[in-house]
Design an enzyme around this catalytic site. Structure first.
Site, PDB file in Angstrom:
ATOM      1  N   LYS A  15       4.245   9.176 -25.864  1.00  0.00           N
ATOM      2  CA  LYS A  15       5.193   8.098 -26.169  1.00  0.00           C
ATOM      3  C   LYS A  15       6.572   8.326 -25.572  1.00  0.00           C
ATOM      4  O   LYS A  15       7.194   7.408 -25.044  1.00  0.00           O
ATOM      5  CB  LYS A  15       5.266   7.907 -27.689  1.00  0.00           C
ATOM      6  CG  LYS A  15       4.033   7.155 -28.218  1.00  0.00           C
ATOM      7  CD  LYS A  15       3.934   7.142 -29.711  1.00  0.00           C
ATOM      8  CE  LYS A  15       3.557   8.489 -30.272  1.00  0.00           C
ATOM      9  NZ  LYS A  15       2.229   8.997 -29.797  1.00  0.00           N
ATOM     10  N   TYR A  35      -9.549  12.620 -29.459  1.00  0.00           N
ATOM     11  CA  TYR A  35      -8.109  12.781 -29.654  1.00  0.00           C
ATOM     12  C   TYR A  35      -7.716  14.245 -29.618  1.00  0.00           C
ATOM     13  O   TYR A  35      -8.421  15.108 -30.132  1.00  0.00           O
ATOM     14  CB  TYR A  35      -7.674  12.175 -31.007  1.00  0.00           C
ATOM     15  CG  TYR A  35      -6.191  12.358 -31.262  1.00  0.00           C
ATOM     16  CD1 TYR A  35      -5.260  11.450 -30.778  1.00  0.00           C
ATOM     17  CD2 TYR A  35      -5.717  13.487 -31.940  1.00  0.00           C
ATOM     18  CE1 TYR A  35      -3.896  11.640 -30.973  1.00  0.00           C
ATOM     19  CE2 TYR A  35      -4.355  13.686 -32.145  1.00  0.00           C
ATOM     20  CZ  TYR A  35      -3.445  12.761 -31.654  1.00  0.00           C
ATOM     21  OH  TYR A  35      -2.106  12.959 -31.836  1.00  0.00           O
ATOM     22  N   ASN A  89      -5.164   8.619 -35.760  1.00  0.00           N
ATOM     23  CA  ASN A  89      -5.546   8.535 -34.343  1.00  0.00           C
ATOM     24  C   ASN A  89      -5.718   7.086 -33.887  1.00  0.00           C
ATOM     25  O   ASN A  89      -5.236   6.704 -32.815  1.00  0.00           O
ATOM     26  CB  ASN A  89      -6.816   9.329 -34.083  1.00  0.00           C
ATOM     27  CG  ASN A  89      -6.643  10.807 -34.400  1.00  0.00           C
ATOM     28  OD1 ASN A  89      -5.531  11.242 -34.718  1.00  0.00           O
ATOM     29  ND2 ASN A  89      -7.706  11.571 -34.319  1.00  0.00           N
ATOM     30  N   GLU A 117      24.198   4.053  -7.254  1.00  0.00           N
ATOM     31  CA  GLU A 117      23.754   5.445  -7.112  1.00  0.00           C
ATOM     32  C   GLU A 117      22.961   5.905  -8.333  1.00  0.00           C
ATOM     33  O   GLU A 117      21.947   6.585  -8.220  1.00  0.00           O
ATOM     34  CB  GLU A 117      24.963   6.369  -6.911  1.00  0.00           C
ATOM     35  CG  GLU A 117      25.684   6.138  -5.597  1.00  0.00           C
ATOM     36  CD  GLU A 117      27.034   6.830  -5.581  1.00  0.00           C
ATOM     37  OE1 GLU A 117      27.089   8.052  -5.773  1.00  0.00           O
ATOM     38  OE2 GLU A 117      28.060   6.143  -5.402  1.00  0.00           O
ATOM     39  N   THR A 125      15.525  -0.907  11.743  1.00  0.00           N
ATOM     40  CA  THR A 125      14.420   0.045  11.622  1.00  0.00           C
ATOM     41  C   THR A 125      15.025   1.388  11.998  1.00  0.00           C
ATOM     42  O   THR A 125      15.923   1.454  12.849  1.00  0.00           O
ATOM     43  CB  THR A 125      13.233  -0.279  12.559  1.00  0.00           C
ATOM     44  OG1 THR A 125      13.681  -0.208  13.904  1.00  0.00           O
ATOM     45  CG2 THR A 125      12.654  -1.667  12.287  1.00  0.00           C
ATOM     46  N   HIS A 126      14.561   2.437  11.342  1.00  0.00           N
ATOM     47  CA  HIS A 126      15.136   3.782  11.532  1.00  0.00           C
ATOM     48  C   HIS A 126      16.633   3.778  11.269  1.00  0.00           C
ATOM     49  O   HIS A 126      17.373   4.595  11.824  1.00  0.00           O
ATOM     50  CB  HIS A 126      14.865   4.313  12.947  1.00  0.00           C
ATOM     51  CG  HIS A 126      13.432   4.156  13.368  1.00  0.00           C
ATOM     52  ND1 HIS A 126      12.468   5.104  13.143  1.00  0.00           N
ATOM     53  CD2 HIS A 126      12.782   3.103  13.958  1.00  0.00           C
ATOM     54  CE1 HIS A 126      11.302   4.676  13.599  1.00  0.00           C
ATOM     55  NE2 HIS A 126      11.462   3.453  14.082  1.00  0.00           N
ATOM     56  N   SER A 132      37.764   7.664  -8.632  1.00  0.00           N
ATOM     57  CA  SER A 132      37.667   9.123  -8.570  1.00  0.00           C
ATOM     58  C   SER A 132      38.784   9.718  -9.410  1.00  0.00           C
ATOM     59  O   SER A 132      39.878   9.160  -9.496  1.00  0.00           O
ATOM     60  CB  SER A 132      37.804   9.573  -7.122  1.00  0.00           C
ATOM     61  OG  SER A 132      38.207  10.935  -7.072  1.00  0.00           O
ATOM     62  N   LYS A 172      39.647   5.879  -4.127  1.00  0.00           N
ATOM     63  CA  LYS A 172      38.205   5.660  -4.178  1.00  0.00           C
ATOM     64  C   LYS A 172      37.758   4.469  -5.017  1.00  0.00           C
ATOM     65  O   LYS A 172      38.289   4.188  -6.072  1.00  0.00           O
ATOM     66  CB  LYS A 172      37.498   6.924  -4.712  1.00  0.00           C
ATOM     67  CG  LYS A 172      37.490   8.092  -3.752  1.00  0.00           C
ATOM     68  CD  LYS A 172      36.826   7.806  -2.409  1.00  0.00           C
ATOM     69  CE  LYS A 172      35.339   7.761  -2.475  1.00  0.00           C
ATOM     70  NZ  LYS A 172      34.689   9.066  -2.521  1.00  0.00           N
ATOM     71  N   ASN A 198      33.908   3.633  -5.884  1.00  0.00           N
ATOM     72  CA  ASN A 198      32.565   4.154  -5.631  1.00  0.00           C
ATOM     73  C   ASN A 198      31.459   3.260  -6.198  1.00  0.00           C
ATOM     74  O   ASN A 198      31.624   2.686  -7.277  1.00  0.00           O
ATOM     75  CB  ASN A 198      32.422   5.554  -6.248  1.00  0.00           C
ATOM     76  CG  ASN A 198      33.315   6.576  -5.569  1.00  0.00           C
ATOM     77  OD1 ASN A 198      33.569   6.478  -4.370  1.00  0.00           O
ATOM     78  ND2 ASN A 198      33.811   7.524  -6.325  1.00  0.00           N
ATOM     79  N   SER A 257       6.606  14.221 -34.933  1.00  0.00           N
ATOM     80  CA  SER A 257       6.936  13.274 -33.853  1.00  0.00           C
ATOM     81  C   SER A 257       7.878  12.169 -34.309  1.00  0.00           C
ATOM     82  O   SER A 257       8.123  11.215 -33.584  1.00  0.00           O
ATOM     83  CB  SER A 257       5.651  12.665 -33.287  1.00  0.00           C
ATOM     84  OG  SER A 257       4.895  12.063 -34.310  1.00  0.00           O
TER      85      SER A 257
HETATM   86  N1  ARG Z   1       1.878  11.708 -34.166  1.00  0.00           N
HETATM   87  C1  ARG Z   1       0.553  11.619 -33.658  1.00  0.00           C
HETATM   88  C2  ARG Z   1       0.589  11.031 -32.228  1.00  0.00           C
HETATM   89  O1  ARG Z   1       1.595  10.551 -31.846  1.00  0.00           O
HETATM   90  C3  ARG Z   1      -0.263  10.747 -34.545  1.00  0.00           C
HETATM   91  C4  ARG Z   1      -1.680  11.121 -34.613  1.00  0.00           C
HETATM   92  C5  ARG Z   1      -1.844  12.436 -35.263  1.00  0.00           C
HETATM   93  N2  ARG Z   1      -3.196  12.735 -35.483  1.00  0.00           N
HETATM   94  C6  ARG Z   1      -3.590  13.978 -35.798  1.00  0.00           C
HETATM   95  N3  ARG Z   1      -4.838  14.141 -36.034  1.00  0.00           N
HETATM   96  N4  ARG Z   1      -2.761  14.958 -35.832  1.00  0.00           N
HETATM   97  O2  ARG Z   1      -0.383  11.098 -31.503  1.00  0.00           O
END
Ligand code: ARG
Length: 470
Positions: free
Chosen positions: A334, A326, A119, A299, A164-165, A286, A292, A294, A32
């Site tokens: 994330k 976990y 964790n 948007e 409205t509408h 454009s 144009k 824009n 990660s």
């Molecule tokens: N990279 C993991 C996460 O974002 C960290 C925790 C990993 N824990 C594990 N037991 N593999 O959640």
């Protein structure tokens, strides 16, 4: 995977149990680091608090705690200055920081993880990150609200049609319209600050899921990291991502608001409306049509609301049915929340820049209040004030509108008093003054209405709300 593609994965924290490491491609798949390297600062903060506590509690020698603290501080400085960069081959930010510590301090680095799991570590890092990123986002919201309220203040007397509408409905003012936007943004702001209050608990010490037999001081780490208190239950600590759900929802709602404001802006910028002139630097051209100009920024903000809605769905789906406590699935949390927070922050900044540089075409807005019979409700209410039941008043005004349409007229005031009296004998000459656009607006001074003094009051209420909850 072809045999010659099999490369060994780099060193991992969990190497002891497993004789073989995943192949390189599989290792990258489960890593990660690409997403969580932005937690480096937070991971170091968490480790410093944990190490200091371990030293105080006698879990590690005090001099080791001092060494760890100094080295972690150095690593933070080096990452900040760029003399150290995050190794993108590491599994995650936790492994990377612990790896550097061990590389530099040997055994002293190997003690830092006592009583801790990735964790609870990732849970604390994520919350620490949010606690610094979300206030920045709230500040962007505040600035945006302030800018819009400044504009609203200038335009409490600028008449425009309310819709409205998407059909002309009743006259309002540009100030009234802008305050309507701000009321939503002020609620958004409180959604973020509410979520921040609720997540203000420290998961450190929860370990993998069941705490630790070591004499950790959870109050001390919570306090050192600026949390109100430690979390209540160690399993909940590593399983819970309510804060990510709440913040992604608050982000999606904010973006939904911005998408609606931007839709107004796109309409207003059209030749058909011409209510707003976006600055040239906040417009694009454009590649083929030379004429144009824009409203791309509006948007694109409208478009980006899609991804924040998607992120809420991602997180809800991620958590649905997930067994306690976990699971690696949680690693996906994330990317979704980071994206939502980044999107809201960037969009607020762009929206503000676009709006602050725009010019409102108030003459066009005022002219659009005439034609379309925006005064019809006021004509009906005129009759109600003279004692006619509303349903009858509504019918009389509706018949007058029909009379006008048949006669090719665009305003009730274009009818003579004698003609009006054929629909209701209660009409008198004072009607004409009561149904001009500015009279219609001035008469709506109920709380919430568009009358200039009332809109100024609404602006004051919103400004107070923001000042009270900074
Ligand atoms: N990279 C993991 C996460 O974002 C960290 C925790 C990993 N824990 C594990 N037991 N593999 O959640």
């Amino acid at each position: 995977m072809a045999e010659n593609d099999k490369k060994q994965a780099p060193g991992v924290l969990w190497a002891g149990r497993l004789a073989e490491k995943p192949e390189a491609e599989a290792f990258v798949f489960q890593a990660s680091i690409a997403v969580d390297s932005r937690l480096a600062r937070d991971d170091i903060r968490g480790s410093r608090a944990h190490a200091a506590m371990l030293g105080k509690q006698g879990v590690i020698p005090p001099e080791t705690a001092v060494k760890l603290d100094a080295e972690l501080e150095r690593i933070a400085g080096e990452l900040e200055s760029g003399t150290l960069t995050v190794d993108t081959n590491a599994e995650d930010i936790h492994s990377f920081i612990e790896g550097i510590l061990t590389e530099r301090l040997g055994d002293a680095g190997r003690v830092v993880h006592a009583g801790r799991s990735r964790n609870d570590q990732v849970a604390v890092d994520f919350r620490l990150y949010i606690k610094r990123a979300v206030p920045e986002l709230v500040a962007e919201l505040t600035k945006t609200i302030d800018a819009l309220l400044d504009a609203a203040e200038k335009h409490t007397g600028s008449l425009m049609p309310g819709y409205t509408h998407l059909q002309r409905a009743q006259p309002v003012t540009l100030g009234h319209h802008l305050v309507a936007w701000c009321a939503g943004l002020v609620r958004d702001r409180s959604r973020f600050t509410d979520a921040l209050n609720r997540l203000d608990e420290c998961p450190l010490g929860a370990g993998a899921l069941a705490g630790s037999s070591l004499p950790l001081d959870r109050e001390a780490t919570a306090k050192a990291l600026g949390f109100a208190r430690p979390t209540l239950n160690s399993m909940d600590s590593v399983a819970d991502r309510d804060f990510a759900l709440e913040l992604s929802s608050a982000s999606a709602i904010t973006m939904t608001h911005l998408s609606r404001f931007c839709e107004d802006v796109v309409l207003w910028a059209s030749e058909e409306f011409k209510f707003i002139d976006l600055a040239e630097s906040w417009s694009t051209g454009s590649s083929i049509m030379p004429q144009k100009k824009n409203p791309d920024f509006a948007e694109l903000i409208r478009g980006k609301s899609a991804r924040t809605t998607g992120n809420v769905v991602t997180l809800l789906t991620l958590l649905k049915g997930l067994p306690y406590a976990y699971d690696k699935d949680l690693q996906e949390d994330k990317e979704a929340l980071f994206d939502s927070i980044d999107t809201v922050r960037n969009c607020l900044r762009m929206f503000r820049g676009m709006m602050e540089s725009a010019r409102f075409n108030t003459e066009r807005m005022e002219a659009a209040c005439v034609g379309g019979f925006l005064e019809a409700t006021d004509a009906a209410e005129y009759l109600v004030r003279k004692g006619l039941p509303f349903r009858k008043a509504h019918e009389a005004a509706a018949l007058i509108v029909r009379d006008c349409v048949t006669a090719g007229l665009t305003r009730i005031a274009d009818r003579s008093l004698a003609e009006l009296k054929t629909r209701s004998a209660l009409f008198e000459a004072d009607l004409y003054d009561a149904i001009t656009p500015s009279a219609c607006v001035a008469a709506r001074k109920l709380p919430g209405g568009p009358a200039p003094e009332e809109v100024r009051r609404q602006i004051g209420v919103l400004r107070n709300t923001i000042a009270q909850y900074p």
